[in-house]
Design an enzyme around this catalytic site. Structure first.
Site, PDB file in Angstrom:
ATOM      1  N   HIS A  41      70.026  16.087  71.688  1.00  0.00           N
ATOM      2  CA  HIS A  41      69.577  17.432  71.300  1.00  0.00           C
ATOM      3  C   HIS A  41      69.640  18.397  72.477  1.00  0.00           C
ATOM      4  O   HIS A  41      68.601  18.770  73.048  1.00  0.00           O
ATOM      5  CB  HIS A  41      68.161  17.365  70.722  1.00  0.00           C
ATOM      6  CG  HIS A  41      68.111  16.691  69.394  1.00  0.00           C
ATOM      7  ND1 HIS A  41      67.060  15.909  68.978  1.00  0.00           N
ATOM      8  CD2 HIS A  41      69.007  16.701  68.365  1.00  0.00           C
ATOM      9  CE1 HIS A  41      67.295  15.469  67.751  1.00  0.00           C
ATOM     10  NE2 HIS A  41      68.480  15.920  67.364  1.00  0.00           N
ATOM     11  N   CYS A  96      70.833   4.746  70.717  1.00  0.00           N
ATOM     12  CA  CYS A  96      70.207   4.144  71.900  1.00  0.00           C
ATOM     13  C   CYS A  96      69.769   2.716  71.571  1.00  0.00           C
ATOM     14  O   CYS A  96      69.160   2.479  70.511  1.00  0.00           O
ATOM     15  CB  CYS A  96      68.993   4.955  72.338  1.00  0.00           C
ATOM     16  SG  CYS A  96      68.156   4.160  73.732  1.00  0.00           S
ATOM     17  N   GLU A 126      66.012  10.585  64.000  1.00  0.00           N
ATOM     18  CA  GLU A 126      65.701   9.178  64.322  1.00  0.00           C
ATOM     19  C   GLU A 126      64.865   8.547  63.208  1.00  0.00           C
ATOM     20  O   GLU A 126      65.080   7.387  62.835  1.00  0.00           O
ATOM     21  CB  GLU A 126      64.961   9.085  65.662  1.00  0.00           C
ATOM     22  CG  GLU A 126      64.609   7.636  66.018  1.00  0.00           C
ATOM     23  CD  GLU A 126      63.810   7.497  67.314  1.00  0.00           C
ATOM     24  OE1 GLU A 126      64.009   8.319  68.238  1.00  0.00           O
ATOM     25  OE2 GLU A 126      62.996   6.566  67.391  1.00  0.00           O
ATOM     26  N   SER A 223      62.539  16.230  70.298  1.00  0.00           N
ATOM     27  CA  SER A 223      61.177  15.706  70.105  1.00  0.00           C
ATOM     28  C   SER A 223      60.538  15.368  71.442  1.00  0.00           C
ATOM     29  O   SER A 223      59.413  15.791  71.734  1.00  0.00           O
ATOM     30  CB  SER A 223      61.254  14.459  69.211  1.00  0.00           C
ATOM     31  OG  SER A 223      60.043  13.752  69.250  1.00  0.00           O
TER      32      SER A 223
HETATM   33  C1  2E4 Z   1      67.380   9.261  70.814  1.00  0.00           C
HETATM   34  C2  2E4 Z   1      66.127   8.749  70.985  1.00  0.00           C
HETATM   35  O1  2E4 Z   1      64.481  12.215  69.667  1.00  0.00           O
HETATM   36  P1  2E4 Z   1      64.628  13.493  70.472  1.00  0.00           P
HETATM   37  O2  2E4 Z   1      64.583  14.695  69.576  1.00  0.00           O
HETATM   38  O3  2E4 Z   1      63.685  13.549  71.602  1.00  0.00           O
HETATM   39  O4  2E4 Z   1      66.128  13.376  71.023  1.00  0.00           O
HETATM   40  P2  2E4 Z   1      66.849  14.079  72.243  1.00  0.00           P
HETATM   41  O5  2E4 Z   1      68.293  14.115  71.900  1.00  0.00           O
HETATM   42  O6  2E4 Z   1      66.194  15.311  72.676  1.00  0.00           O
HETATM   43  O7  2E4 Z   1      66.643  13.024  73.424  1.00  0.00           O
HETATM   44  C3  2E4 Z   1      67.409  11.865  73.505  1.00  0.00           C
HETATM   45  C4  2E4 Z   1      66.960  10.802  72.590  1.00  0.00           C
HETATM   46  C5  2E4 Z   1      67.800  10.303  71.631  1.00  0.00           C
HETATM   47  C6  2E4 Z   1      65.709  10.279  72.679  1.00  0.00           C
HETATM   48  N1  2E4 Z   1      65.326   9.232  71.932  1.00  0.00           N
HETATM   49 FE1  SF4 Z   2      66.652   5.679  74.350  1.00  0.00          FE
HETATM   50 FE2  SF4 Z   2      65.396   7.814  73.481  1.00  0.00          FE
HETATM   51 FE3  SF4 Z   2      64.218   6.245  75.218  1.00  0.00          FE
HETATM   52 FE4  SF4 Z   2      66.248   7.735  75.975  1.00  0.00          FE
HETATM   53  S1  SF4 Z   2      64.270   8.483  75.274  1.00  0.00           S
HETATM   54  S2  SF4 Z   2      65.975   5.556  76.469  1.00  0.00           S
HETATM   55  S3  SF4 Z   2      67.530   7.723  74.149  1.00  0.00           S
HETATM   56  S4  SF4 Z   2      64.809   5.681  73.116  1.00  0.00           S
END
Ligand code: 2E4
Ligand code: SF4
Length: 308
Positions: A41, A96, A126, A223
């Site tokens: 994002h 991820c 997610e 998020s």
């Molecule tokens: C996947 C899981 O989930 P969020 O909106 O925080 O995603 P963002 O793309 O900002 O951050 C990477 C990510 C992707 C974090 N957790």
């Molecule tokens: Fe994976 Fe999301 Fe954690 Fe980054 S913030 S390591 S993308 S689960």
């Protein structure tokens, strides 16, 4: 003005891997490479990859036959995987590994006959992916109030899983409410929330003790970035989520002697530099990086991108 940078901040291992998957796919197969949803994002990241030939879509119906297709870091529902397989699309999965781990936990709980509860934010990709990965109904709870409204009999065998980017504190409360309600409940320890989320949240807490204003570099739809801003606000420090230096409002800094900067897991360091430059245009600044936790986690790329 003193500027303190939180440590750690910015890219996590899952984001580094996801972006590298798109870049390597572009090198190996040549453009265009289709990406379902923003790979992470962040507009800057997405625009940079667009310039290299990535095409971002929200639905696989927008992907032409045979085109190389990448699933974003947030993960996808099984129905999306099935659609790609039915269309024979060559897929690279940038979900991820820590999101995939949650999917697998959910599948295990369902296979043991437990009712599954997902703690997460409705509508987030997610959450949609996780709900669509487990073969069975999933009850979504977003708050302690939602737990009170669950109508399952309290002796139902239940299990919970969580979105990876939640507030550690809020999630602890929700898990506590679930454990108080259900007599037969299983789920991961709070410490199983993604390492990057935990580290960035504790770093912003440390930062908040030193500064008058917190700037969180990140996208409005991110998020994990929103959670960082919330923590700043909760501890009583004026906190703002900004995409880059252009969004900095000088009025926020009127009485500020010390400014803290952090960045969400999807925000590249160039955008932190851009915010520091914007601060310099307001007045002289001295920048120091706080001591913090070191991260040395790396995730392996899909095999097809590491050979040949
Ligand atoms: C996947 C899981 O989930 P969020 O909106 O925080 O995603 P963002 O793309 O900002 O951050 C990477 C990510 C992707 C974090 N957790
Ligand atoms: Fe994976 Fe999301 Fe954690 Fe980054 S913030 S390591 S993308 S689960």
């Amino acid at each position: 003005m003193e500027v303190f940078l939180a440590q750690p901040r910015g890219f996590c291992a899952g984001v580094v891997r996801a972006i590298e998957i798109v870049e390597r796919a572009l090198e190996k197969y040549g453009p265009p490479v289709y990406v379902r949803h923003e790979i992470v994002h962040n507009k800057y990241v997405v625009e940079s990859l667009k310039k290299k030939g990535a095409v971002f879509v929200e639905d696989l119906s927008e992907v032409p036959p045979k085109a190389v297709t990448v699933f974003s870091a947030h993960g996808v529902a099984r129905s999306v995987e099935e659609e790609a397989a039915a269309r024979d699309l060559p897929v690279l999965n940038a979900t991820c590994p820590l999101v995939t781990k949650v999917h697998n936990q959910g599948k295990r709980y369902i296979s043991k006959g437990r009712a599954l509860i997902l703690i997460g934010h409705a509508g987030h990709p997610e959450v949609e992916g996780t709900m669509g990965q487990v073969p069975g109904p999933v009850l979504l709870v977003q708050s302690v109030e939602d737990v009170a409204e669950l109508t399952l009999p309290v002796d139902t065998p239940v299990a919970y899983i969580t979105q990876t980017t939640l507030s550690v504190d809020d999630t602890r409360d929700i898990i506590g409410a679930l454990q108080a309600k259900f007599t037969d409940i299983q789920g991961p320890d709070i410490r199983d929330i993604c390492y990057a989320t935990q580290n960035r949240q504790s770093a912003v807490r440390d930062l908040s003790k030193l500064v008058d204003v917190i700037l969180v570099v990140g996208a409005a739809n991110s998020s994990n970035s929103n959670r960082l801003r919330e923590i700043g606000t909760e501890v009583g420090v004026a906190s703002y989520l900004i995409a880059d230096g252009n969004e900095l409002n000088p009025d926020w800094l009127k009485d500020a002697k010390a400014v803290g900067i952090t960045a969400g897991a999807s925000a590249p360091e160039v955008l932190v530099d851009d915010v520091i430059e914007a601060l310099r245009r307001i007045g002289p600044v001295s920048v120091s990086v706080l001591p913090g936790r070191e991260e040395n986690i790396e995730f392996r790329l899909p095999a097809e991108l590491t050979v040949g």
